[in-house]
Design a protein around this motif. Structure first.
Motif, PDB file in Angstrom:
ATOM      1  N   LEU A  77       3.488 -10.864 -32.341  1.00 28.44           N
ATOM      2  CA  LEU A  77       4.430 -10.962 -33.459  1.00 28.44           C
ATOM      3  C   LEU A  77       4.300  -9.795 -34.431  1.00 28.44           C
ATOM      4  O   LEU A  77       4.990  -9.754 -35.444  1.00 28.44           O
ATOM      5  CB  LEU A  77       4.213 -12.274 -34.211  1.00 28.44           C
ATOM      6  N   LEU A  78       3.420  -8.843 -34.109  1.00 30.75           N
ATOM      7  CA  LEU A  78       3.167  -7.726 -35.024  1.00 30.75           C
ATOM      8  C   LEU A  78       4.444  -7.007 -35.431  1.00 30.75           C
ATOM      9  O   LEU A  78       4.661  -6.714 -36.612  1.00 30.75           O
ATOM     10  CB  LEU A  78       2.203  -6.732 -34.368  1.00 30.75           C
ATOM     11  N   SER A  79       5.311  -6.732 -34.444  1.00 29.62           N
ATOM     12  CA  SER A  79       6.507  -5.939 -34.751  1.00 29.62           C
ATOM     13  C   SER A  79       7.671  -6.792 -35.237  1.00 29.62           C
ATOM     14  O   SER A  79       8.793  -6.290 -35.402  1.00 29.62           O
ATOM     15  CB  SER A  79       6.944  -5.130 -33.522  1.00 29.62           C
ATOM     16  N   TYR A  80       7.424  -8.094 -35.479  1.00 32.12           N
ATOM     17  CA  TYR A  80       8.468  -8.971 -36.014  1.00 32.12           C
ATOM     18  C   TYR A  80       8.090  -9.582 -37.368  1.00 32.12           C
ATOM     19  O   TYR A  80       8.960 -10.094 -38.072  1.00 32.12           O
ATOM     20  CB  TYR A  80       8.769 -10.108 -35.026  1.00 32.12           C
ATOM     21  N   THR A  81       6.835  -9.561 -37.710  1.00 36.81           N
ATOM     22  CA  THR A  81       6.399 -10.243 -38.937  1.00 36.81           C
ATOM     23  C   THR A  81       5.676  -9.323 -39.907  1.00 36.81           C
ATOM     24  O   THR A  81       6.079  -9.202 -41.051  1.00 36.81           O
ATOM     25  CB  THR A  81       5.487 -11.432 -38.585  1.00 36.81           C
ATOM     26  N   TRP A  82       4.634  -8.646 -39.447  1.00 34.34           N
ATOM     27  CA  TRP A  82       3.803  -7.898 -40.383  1.00 34.34           C
ATOM     28  C   TRP A  82       4.358  -6.521 -40.724  1.00 34.34           C
ATOM     29  O   TRP A  82       4.152  -6.031 -41.839  1.00 34.34           O
ATOM     30  CB  TRP A  82       2.385  -7.759 -39.814  1.00 34.34           C
TER      31      TRP A  82
ATOM     32  N   SER B 166      21.689 -12.840 -30.373  1.00 31.46           N
ATOM     33  CA  SER B 166      22.234 -14.169 -30.086  1.00 31.46           C
ATOM     34  C   SER B 166      21.453 -15.218 -30.855  1.00 31.46           C
ATOM     35  O   SER B 166      20.322 -14.980 -31.298  1.00 31.46           O
ATOM     36  CB  SER B 166      22.160 -14.472 -28.581  1.00 31.46           C
ATOM     37  N   GLN B 167      22.070 -16.393 -30.998  1.00 33.18           N
ATOM     38  CA  GLN B 167      21.373 -17.501 -31.635  1.00 33.18           C
ATOM     39  C   GLN B 167      20.192 -17.942 -30.773  1.00 33.18           C
ATOM     40  O   GLN B 167      19.177 -18.403 -31.306  1.00 33.18           O
ATOM     41  CB  GLN B 167      22.339 -18.672 -31.852  1.00 33.18           C
ATOM     42  N   PHE B 168      20.303 -17.801 -29.468  1.00 30.26           N
ATOM     43  CA  PHE B 168      19.214 -18.146 -28.573  1.00 30.26           C
ATOM     44  C   PHE B 168      17.960 -17.342 -28.921  1.00 30.26           C
ATOM     45  O   PHE B 168      16.862 -17.903 -29.037  1.00 30.26           O
ATOM     46  CB  PHE B 168      19.626 -17.880 -27.120  1.00 30.26           C
ATOM     47  N   VAL B 169      18.108 -16.031 -29.089  1.00 28.43           N
ATOM     48  CA  VAL B 169      16.957 -15.184 -29.413  1.00 28.43           C
ATOM     49  C   VAL B 169      16.454 -15.489 -30.822  1.00 28.43           C
ATOM     50  O   VAL B 169      15.243 -15.520 -31.068  1.00 28.43           O
ATOM     51  CB  VAL B 169      17.330 -13.695 -29.263  1.00 28.43           C
TER      52      VAL B 169
ATOM     53  N   ILE C  89      12.190 -17.978 -34.352  1.00 30.64           N
ATOM     54  CA  ILE C  89      11.877 -19.008 -35.350  1.00 30.64           C
ATOM     55  C   ILE C  89      10.828 -19.971 -34.792  1.00 30.64           C
ATOM     56  O   ILE C  89       9.900 -20.382 -35.496  1.00 30.64           O
ATOM     57  CB  ILE C  89      13.148 -19.760 -35.771  1.00 30.64           C
ATOM     58  N   SER C  90      10.960 -20.316 -33.509  1.00 29.43           N
ATOM     59  CA  SER C  90       9.994 -21.224 -32.899  1.00 29.43           C
ATOM     60  C   SER C  90       8.598 -20.617 -32.836  1.00 29.43           C
ATOM     61  O   SER C  90       7.601 -21.346 -32.794  1.00 29.43           O
ATOM     62  CB  SER C  90      10.445 -21.619 -31.485  1.00 29.43           C
ATOM     63  N   ARG C  91       8.526 -19.266 -32.850  1.00 28.66           N
ATOM     64  CA  ARG C  91       7.230 -18.608 -32.851  1.00 28.66           C
ATOM     65  C   ARG C  91       6.655 -18.456 -34.254  1.00 28.66           C
ATOM     66  O   ARG C  91       5.500 -18.069 -34.409  1.00 28.66           O
ATOM     67  CB  ARG C  91       7.340 -17.218 -32.206  1.00 28.66           C
TER      68      ARG C  91
ATOM     69  N   LYS D   7       3.837 -20.670 -41.010  1.00 24.21           N
ATOM     70  CA  LYS D   7       3.014 -21.376 -40.047  1.00 24.21           C
ATOM     71  C   LYS D   7       3.889 -22.175 -39.084  1.00 24.21           C
ATOM     72  O   LYS D   7       4.900 -22.728 -39.461  1.00 24.21           O
ATOM     73  CB  LYS D   7       2.034 -22.311 -40.767  1.00 24.21           C
ATOM     74  N   LYS D   8       3.475 -22.240 -37.845  1.00 20.46           N
ATOM     75  CA  LYS D   8       4.246 -22.943 -36.836  1.00 20.46           C
ATOM     76  C   LYS D   8       4.420 -24.406 -37.247  1.00 20.46           C
ATOM     77  O   LYS D   8       3.468 -25.076 -37.625  1.00 20.46           O
ATOM     78  CB  LYS D   8       3.516 -22.862 -35.490  1.00 20.46           C
ATOM     79  N   GLY D   9       5.653 -24.880 -37.202  1.00 18.53           N
ATOM     80  CA  GLY D   9       5.922 -26.269 -37.547  1.00 18.53           C
ATOM     81  C   GLY D   9       6.232 -26.471 -39.012  1.00 18.53           C
ATOM     82  O   GLY D   9       6.635 -27.558 -39.419  1.00 18.53           O
ATOM     83  N   ALA D  10       6.088 -25.389 -39.827  1.00 18.84           N
ATOM     84  CA  ALA D  10       6.391 -25.539 -41.252  1.00 18.84           C
ATOM     85  C   ALA D  10       7.890 -25.579 -41.460  1.00 18.84           C
ATOM     86  O   ALA D  10       8.660 -25.023 -40.687  1.00 18.84           O
ATOM     87  CB  ALA D  10       5.775 -24.392 -42.039  1.00 18.84           C
ATOM     88  N   ALA D  11       8.353 -26.212 -42.536  1.00 16.10           N
ATOM     89  CA  ALA D  11       9.780 -26.302 -42.815  1.00 16.10           C
ATOM     90  C   ALA D  11      10.286 -24.985 -43.353  1.00 16.10           C
ATOM     91  O   ALA D  11       9.539 -24.225 -43.929  1.00 16.10           O
ATOM     92  CB  ALA D  11      10.026 -27.418 -43.812  1.00 16.10           C
TER      93      ALA D  11
END
Length: 379
Positions: free
Chosen positions: A123-128, A137-140, A145-147, A375-379
């Motif tokens: 997730l380095l190149s998507y978060t930090w 796409s909404q799929f991607v 988001i699930s990650r 965090k995973k599962g957070a709202a």
């Protein structure tokens, strides 16, 4: 509003769907009045194509540790001198290199675009490193988001199609010596194993004996798969019924000679080629994977088929062969969905509108890296 200064980066050197998206986005955003530059590798085809259109393209080698260090220093210089509002990266390698430079340069907004359907590992190149993320796409988007990527920092912006002028719809048939009565199933896509070309031939094989005027035209390049297709076609004795055209620059003209479009891809982030086919007024057949269901309306503009459902695919092709009025109805519905629907998300104007909205909202709000990852599962 004040035009934005935007710079895109891409490490890939070939020219596939991702690079085509960058090209189309830069063209559309420039036409809307924004200023754009790019950073690519020297031998990239995107470099050549963008420069041919008058864009400033900075080049740097992005492979290896030494080139990485040099690249960060060069990119830092480019960003500081260019005073860009937005840095938009597209691949993992250029994101790590350019986003680090963007952080050091204080670039107001760093956006990572995600174009792939395969599972995200790091997730380095998507978060930090980036501030925000866009997807095809909404799929991607849902994948990320699930990650754990924060939903309000990631937006979907579809790749557009461009309207073509009317062309001779029989040019393909003349080239192949086909008659107007021939039924042509067309397939356009890079010849890669996950695009499903061999599976398409496998499913269609029985139809060639029951429909004497049926032909399959495959457009695309890729040496390994091309050899496999040639061997398979020869073993079936279908050289006169299945036509491999290789890489072509007149795809829209070729599509106007199809009766229907079919691509049995096994993995796809979005599948803009289905929209290209719909824009040519073709009924489209696609697999119910990834973002493909977002590209068509099942039963209205075309049909969705489950992976490896050979009989289901044969039934759909047979239905379209025997119902020319259904082919026209679906083709018109697909065309209208793109070009006559004021809510269409697939035009260049829609791309510009959505991209501007995302960039300006994120810029106005300001970016706080700590809020990008949840965090995973957070709202």
């Amino acid at each position: 509003m004040k035009p934005l200064r935007i710079i895109h980066s891409e490490a890939a050197t070939d020219f596939g769907g991702q690079e085509h998206r960058i090209f189309k986005e830069m063209m559309a955003m420039r036409d809307a009045g924004h200023y754009l530059e790019a950073v690519c590798q020297p031998h990239a085809e995107l470099t050549t194509r963008l420069r041919a259109e008058g864009f400033v393209v900075h080049t740097m080698n992005m492979d290896g540790a030494l080139n990485f260090i040099r690249g960060v220093a060069k990119m830092l210089h480019i960003l500081k001198n260019g005073r860009f509002d937005v840095l938009n990266t597209h691949s993992r390698r250029d994101t790590i290199l350019c986003a680090i430079a963007g952080r050091l340069a204080g670039t107001p907004l760093i956006v990572r675009s995600r174009h792939l359907a395969n599972r995200v590992n790091s997730l380095l190149s998507y978060t930090w490193l980036p501030h925000c993320v866009t997807t095809d796409s909404q799929f991607v988007r849902n994948q990320l988001i699930s990650r754990g990527v924060t939903p309000d920092r990631i937006e979907n912006v579809y790749t557009p199609v461009f309207k073509h002028s009317a062309l001779d719809q029989y040019s393909l048939r003349q080239e192949l010596g086909l008659t107007p009565q021939s039924i042509v199933v067309g397939c356009v896509g890079a010849l890669r194993p996950n695009k499903g070309h061999l599976e398409l031939i496998r499913a269609m094989e029985p139809l060639f004996s029951t429909h004497s005027k049926l032909h399959l035209v495959i457009v695309g390049s890729g040496n390994d798969v091309m050899r496999s297709l040639q061997e398979r076609i020869k073993s079936l004795g279908l050289e006169k019924r299945i036509h491999l055209l290789g890489q072509r620059n007149d795809v829209h003209s070729l599509m106007l000679g199809f009766d229907m479009f079919c691509l049995m891809t096994r993995l796809e982030a979005s599948g803009t080629v289905y929209l290209e086919a719909a824009s040519a007024k073709l009924p489209v057949i696609g697999t119910a994977v990834g973002g493909v269901p977002e590209m068509l309306i099942d039963g209205v503009t075309g049909f969705l088929v489950k992976l490896d459902d050979d009989q289901g695919l044969r039934d759909i092709i047979t239905t379209l062969i025997e119902n020319p009025s259904l082919r026209r109805k679906m083709g018109d519905a697909g065309y209208d969905r793109i070009w006559k629907n004021p809510e269409s998300e697939f035009t260049p104007q829609a791309l510009v509108r959505r991209t501007e909205q995302c960039y300006r909202r994120w810029l106005d709000r300001g970016v706080d890296q700590r809020k990008l990852f949840r965090k995973k599962g957070a709202a």
